[in-house]
Design an enzyme around this catalytic site. Structure first.
Site, short mmCIF file in Angstrom:
data_model
loop_
_atom_site.label_atom_id
_atom_site.label_comp_id
_atom_site.label_asym_id
_atom_site.label_seq_id
_atom_site.Cartn_x
_atom_site.Cartn_y
_atom_site.Cartn_z
N LYS A 186 20.00 26.36 44.65
CA LYS A 186 20.13 27.63 45.35
C LYS A 186 20.64 27.43 46.78
O LYS A 186 20.78 26.31 47.27
CB LYS A 186 18.79 28.37 45.34
CG LYS A 186 18.24 28.63 43.94
CD LYS A 186 19.21 29.40 43.07
CE LYS A 186 18.62 29.83 41.73
NZ LYS A 186 18.40 28.73 40.79
N ASN A 187 20.89 28.54 47.47
CA ASN A 187 21.40 28.47 48.85
C ASN A 187 20.40 27.79 49.77
O ASN A 187 20.76 26.91 50.55
CB ASN A 187 21.68 29.88 49.38
CG ASN A 187 22.79 30.59 48.64
OD1 ASN A 187 22.93 30.46 47.43
ND2 ASN A 187 23.59 31.36 49.36
#
Length: 380
Positions: A186-187
């Protein structure tokens, strides 16, 4: 080698882990958990958040908060990760699969409307690639039928939806509950880790109880009760301070991370536009009501065979793109219980969508190699 994903350290992650250990408390709900909670509530306007050990756990908490029981129906997009459905199936719900739009993987509200029955209890919109589903349409359907909305915002941190009146809200703050992931893909990452956002204060107390194995332990530590015990269903959903400490080190650099990721996304879209104009591939669609949080970049190939050939070609050059979800309506588990159903758009993305290498430390030179190999394949 250019991998599909690569975890990274950007700031004080290791320093904060050391601080957490030296504080004498690493079991959860310590200083870094509180710092993360405060950050999310202030930055994105969530009414209340609770960190969890994964987005899957957050979804399972949401299923409990929605009082899912045997025979209830939950509408989920077929094109999603198994957790979106599994969390509710664990409570005995019948999963009813909705289709995607023809041009993007998000759930189509028109597909939802046709599936609602008197047994429908929850709609689970999944914000694929961090791009908002049409939440105004989905909320309208849900309120009309008195149905819960649980946003699966696993990929959607720092992404927003704009309503027709111009109001902008963070994804995960619109439905009754929102769920997020901090998995290494994920970011913002913590290895594993997740979060539940609670958008109605009447669920705050029960959510804390569910997260603490069904006990009112949180209230006890705040001095609100003089002892704690088993008062509801629940499980061990609370993450350790190790996860929270790493996560907080990332949150301090949220803007830097997002700026870099969006620049990677924009370079892909700019460089690959010519292939789309020639009819070779399709590129991601960002609706007017949605923002782009730079979570991933994908292309849509013309066929399963073409995608397979492309993956093989790129891996020979030590570049590692990946296909994504397998439609849950075609899964072994679903077909053991139900008849095969036709969900054409989801099945198309299953066969044709390809995710390109995308991570914070992806260099311009590495990205140029990925783009060059794509162009070489299609121009040949």
């Amino acid at each position: 080698m250019i991998p599909f994903n690569k975890p990274f350290i950007i700031g004080n992650e290791l320093k904060y882990i050391e601080e957490a250990v030296k504080s004498g408390k690493i079991s959860g709900d310590g200083i870094f958990t509180k710092k993360c909670n405060q950050f999310f509530e202030e930055k994105f306007g969530f009414q209340k958040v609770l960190l969890t050990t994964s987005c899957t756990d957050a979804l399972e908490m949401a299923a409990l908060l929605c009082n899912i029981k045997e025979g209830d129906e939950v509408i989920v997009p077929s094109y999603t990760f198994v957790s979106s459905a599994n969390a509710f199936a664990l409570r005995g719900a019948k999963i009813v699969f909705a289709d995607s739009y023809p041009d993007n993987p998000n759930i189509d509200p028109k597909s939802i409307e046709k599936l609602i029955t008197e047994k429908t209890k929850v709609i689970v919109p999944v914000h694929y690639a961090g791009v908002a589903c049409d939440m105004e349409a989905i909320i309208s359907i849900a309120r009309k039928h008195n149905i819960f909305v649980v946003e699966d915002a696993a990929q959607a941190i720092d992404s927003y939806y704009t309503f027709s009146d111009g109001t902008e809200k963070a994804l995960g703050s619109i439905g009754d509950f929102g769920t997020f992931s901090f998995h290494e893909t994920k970011n913002i990452i913590a290895g594993e880790g997740g979060m539940l956002s609670i958008n109605n204060p009447k669920y705050n107390e029960r959510a804390e109880i569910i997260r603490e194995k069904g006990t009112n332990r949180s209230a006890f530590f705040r001095g609100e009760v003089n002892k704690y015990g088993w008062v509801d269903l629940g499980s061990s959903f609370l993450p350790s301070e190790i996860i929270s400490a790493f996560l907080y080190g990332q949150l301090e650099h949220l803007e830097e991370i997002q700026t870099k990721r969006i620049s990677i996304w924009k370079k892909y879209i700019t460089e690959l536009k010519t292939l789309e104009e020639k009819g070779k591939i399709s590129l991601p669609v960002i609706p007017e009501y949605a923002t782009n949080n730079g979570h991933m970049f994908y292309i849509i190939c013309k066929s399963y065979e073409e995608r397979t050939a492309l993956i093989k070609c790129m891996k020979e050059k030590d570049i590692h793109p990946v296909f994504h979800y397998l439609s849950l309506n075609k899964s072994e588990f679903f077909l053991n219980e139900e008849k095969e159903i036709d969900i054409p758009n989801a099945d198309h993305f299953t066969d044709c969508l390809l995710r390109l290498p995308f991570y914070f430390e992806l260099s311009v030179a590495e990205q140029d190699l990925v783009i060059a190999q794509l162009k070489e394949f299609y121009n040949a």
